[in-house]
Enzyme design. Structure first.
Site, short mmCIF file in Angstrom:
data_model
loop_
_atom_site.label_atom_id
_atom_site.label_comp_id
_atom_site.label_asym_id
_atom_site.label_seq_id
_atom_site.Cartn_x
_atom_site.Cartn_y
_atom_site.Cartn_z
N CYS A 111 -13.32 -11.86 -12.17
CA CYS A 111 -13.44 -13.30 -11.90
C CYS A 111 -12.09 -14.02 -11.87
O CYS A 111 -12.00 -15.14 -11.38
CB CYS A 111 -14.36 -13.96 -12.93
SG CYS A 111 -16.01 -13.24 -12.93
N HIS A 247 -12.92 -21.50 -13.03
CA HIS A 247 -13.88 -20.49 -12.59
C HIS A 247 -15.29 -20.97 -12.98
O HIS A 247 -15.52 -21.39 -14.11
CB HIS A 247 -13.55 -19.15 -13.25
CG HIS A 247 -14.64 -18.15 -13.11
ND1 HIS A 247 -15.27 -17.89 -11.90
CD2 HIS A 247 -15.24 -17.34 -14.03
CE1 HIS A 247 -16.19 -16.97 -12.09
NE2 HIS A 247 -16.21 -16.62 -13.36
N ASN A 277 -22.42 -17.89 -10.68
CA ASN A 277 -21.07 -17.33 -10.86
C ASN A 277 -20.78 -16.36 -9.71
O ASN A 277 -21.37 -15.28 -9.66
CB ASN A 277 -21.02 -16.63 -12.23
CG ASN A 277 -19.69 -15.96 -12.50
OD1 ASN A 277 -18.85 -15.83 -11.61
ND2 ASN A 277 -19.50 -15.52 -13.73
N1 COA Z 1 -34.34 -16.22 -20.09
C1 COA Z 1 -34.94 -16.40 -21.29
N2 COA Z 1 -34.46 -15.88 -22.42
C2 COA Z 1 -33.34 -15.15 -22.34
C3 COA Z 1 -32.67 -14.91 -21.13
C4 COA Z 1 -33.23 -15.48 -19.98
N3 COA Z 1 -32.66 -15.33 -18.76
N4 COA Z 1 -31.60 -14.16 -21.36
C5 COA Z 1 -31.57 -13.90 -22.68
N5 COA Z 1 -32.62 -14.51 -23.28
C6 COA Z 1 -32.99 -14.51 -24.69
C7 COA Z 1 -32.37 -13.37 -25.45
O1 COA Z 1 -33.15 -12.20 -25.33
C8 COA Z 1 -32.37 -13.92 -26.85
O2 COA Z 1 -33.64 -13.77 -27.39
P1 COA Z 1 -33.83 -13.30 -28.93
O3 COA Z 1 -33.17 -14.39 -29.72
O4 COA Z 1 -35.29 -13.25 -29.06
O5 COA Z 1 -33.14 -12.00 -29.02
C9 COA Z 1 -32.14 -15.41 -26.66
O6 COA Z 1 -32.45 -15.68 -25.29
C10 COA Z 1 -30.72 -15.86 -26.94
O7 COA Z 1 -29.84 -15.01 -26.29
P2 COA Z 1 -28.30 -15.16 -26.45
O8 COA Z 1 -27.63 -14.03 -25.75
O9 COA Z 1 -27.97 -15.41 -27.90
O10 COA Z 1 -28.07 -16.51 -25.67
P3 COA Z 1 -26.76 -17.36 -25.56
O11 COA Z 1 -27.01 -18.68 -26.14
O12 COA Z 1 -25.55 -16.60 -26.03
O13 COA Z 1 -26.61 -17.53 -23.99
C11 COA Z 1 -25.38 -16.63 -22.14
C12 COA Z 1 -26.47 -16.39 -23.18
C13 COA Z 1 -25.22 -15.35 -21.33
C14 COA Z 1 -25.82 -17.77 -21.22
C15 COA Z 1 -24.06 -17.00 -22.85
O14 COA Z 1 -23.76 -16.06 -23.87
C16 COA Z 1 -22.91 -17.07 -21.89
O15 COA Z 1 -22.85 -17.94 -21.06
N6 COA Z 1 -21.90 -16.16 -22.02
C17 COA Z 1 -20.80 -16.14 -21.12
C18 COA Z 1 -21.22 -15.44 -19.86
C19 COA Z 1 -20.24 -15.59 -18.74
O16 COA Z 1 -19.78 -16.66 -18.44
N7 COA Z 1 -19.94 -14.46 -18.09
C20 COA Z 1 -19.10 -14.40 -16.96
C21 COA Z 1 -17.67 -14.35 -17.33
S1 COA Z 1 -16.69 -14.28 -15.91
#
Ligand code: COA
Length: 320
Positions: A111, A247, A277
């Protein structure tokens, strides 16, 4: 000499996939996706691929720059989702444009790729080796996504953005880049398994894996850090920057960066609600959309910052 952007272009696939569409495929819903990421829909390729999107964006940028293909000296494509191991995407763009005099190569920094490509081109231009270049960020993330993994498949989209730069007295101001291989395991995607006459077993297809929370923490720490380094290095007040083009991974990351920098969110344009993204393509797509809306004026200062797999990150300050 400095690389100045004299033309922009972008291309996204026709098919729109909404959060509701995804809720039919995996256990998710619009509320979860939009509240955690700011994403509402994304474009997903059907007929297009990384190369075709790169070519469409490139043609637009060349037209916008009024640049003749034969005059083009360099093509750099940033992509982590090329269609082929070889030839590289840039050579295929070169062929499509008929840019016979351009040297063409790809560069991979996920990215952060567009910023790494821009800084590479700036180094060539500053050295005097070349006086113009076409820089493209192009991705079809949809082909490396596991469409059964709800934690990643909701976040990404496909697209390409391109800029044409020319050696001038003003333009590129300075940059800060960084890499941390130690943190690389939190965001990965293998190409092919080692599989040859000496190896047993079937080849397995791998997809993108992401440990979301460490990636989130990395982004909200590294981006403000490198932006501040760049502002200090260039003696630029944060208020003097007209736009911070980050980004487009997650609106919560962008809002957090704005807050940490004490800069109003209005200076952080976003298009991730409609694009998701798009990795290396996200910054040049947004640049092109803003350019076409007439949002830039000569002399404005634009700070771009990217982050991603590797881990990699960077920021570049330019004058429009
Ligand atoms: N829909 C519903 N629930 C979902 C889900 C979806 N698409 N994806 C994950 N969950 C659930 C998980 O299973 C978890 O459930 P649990 O608590 O029962 O285990 C819960 O939601 C929370 O998951 P978590 O991973 O803690 O969520 P989060 O608040 O960290 O958000 C992201 C997840 C991916 C949105 C966040 O971590 C993020 O934005 N990270 C950066 C990603 C990024 O920008 N990547 C690219 C870099 S270039």
């Amino acid at each position: 000499m400095r690389a100045r952007i004299i033309g922009t272009g972008s291309a996204v696939p026709e098919s729109v996939v909404t959060n509701d569409d995804l809720a039919k495929v995996v256990d998710t819903n619009d509320e979860w996706i939009s509240s955690r990421s700011g994403i509402r829909e994304r474009r997903i390729a059907r007929e297009d691929n990384t190369t075709s999107l790169a070519i469409k964006a490139a043609k637009q940028a060349m037209e916008d720059a009024h640049m003749d293909s034969e005059a083009l000296q360099m093509i750099v494509v940033a992509t982590c989702t090329p269609d082929m191991f070889f030839p590289n995407t840039a050579c295929q763009v070169q062929q499509a444009l008929g840019a016979h005099n351009a040297v063409a190569f790809d560069l991979s920094a996920a990215c952060s790729g567009f910023l790494f490509a821009l800084s590479t081109v700036q180094a060539y231009i500053n050295s005097g080796l070349y006086t113009n270049a076409l820089i493209i960020g192009a991705e079809t993330m949809s082909k490396v996504i596991d469409w059964k993994d709800r934690s990643t498949c909701v976040l990404f989209g496909d697209g390409a953005g391109a800029v044409v730069v020319k050696a001038e007295e003003t333009g590129f101001i300075d940059m800060v880049l960084g890499s941390d291989g130690d943190g690389g395991h939190v965001l990965t995607c293998r190409t092919r398994e080692m599989h040859n006459l000496l190896c047993e077993g079937e080849q397995e297809m791998d997809y993108l894996h992401m440990d979301g929370q460490p990636v989130f923490k990395f982004a909200v720490k590294k981006v403000p850090e490198c932006v501040e380094q760049l502002l200090e290095k260039t003696g630029t007040d944060r208020e003097a920057v007209d736009y911070y083009i980050l980004h487009q991974a997650n609106s919560r990351i962008i809002q957090s960066v704005a807050k940490r920098l004490h800069v109003p969110e209005e200076k952080f344009p976003m298009n991730l609600s409609t694009h998701g993204n798009t990795s290396a393509a996200s910054i040049p797509i947004l640049l092109d959309e803003m350019n076409r809306k007439g949002m830039f004026a000569r002399g404005q200062k634009i700070l771009m910052s990217g982050f991603g797999a590797g881990l990699t990150w960077g920021a570049a300050l330019i004058e429009w």
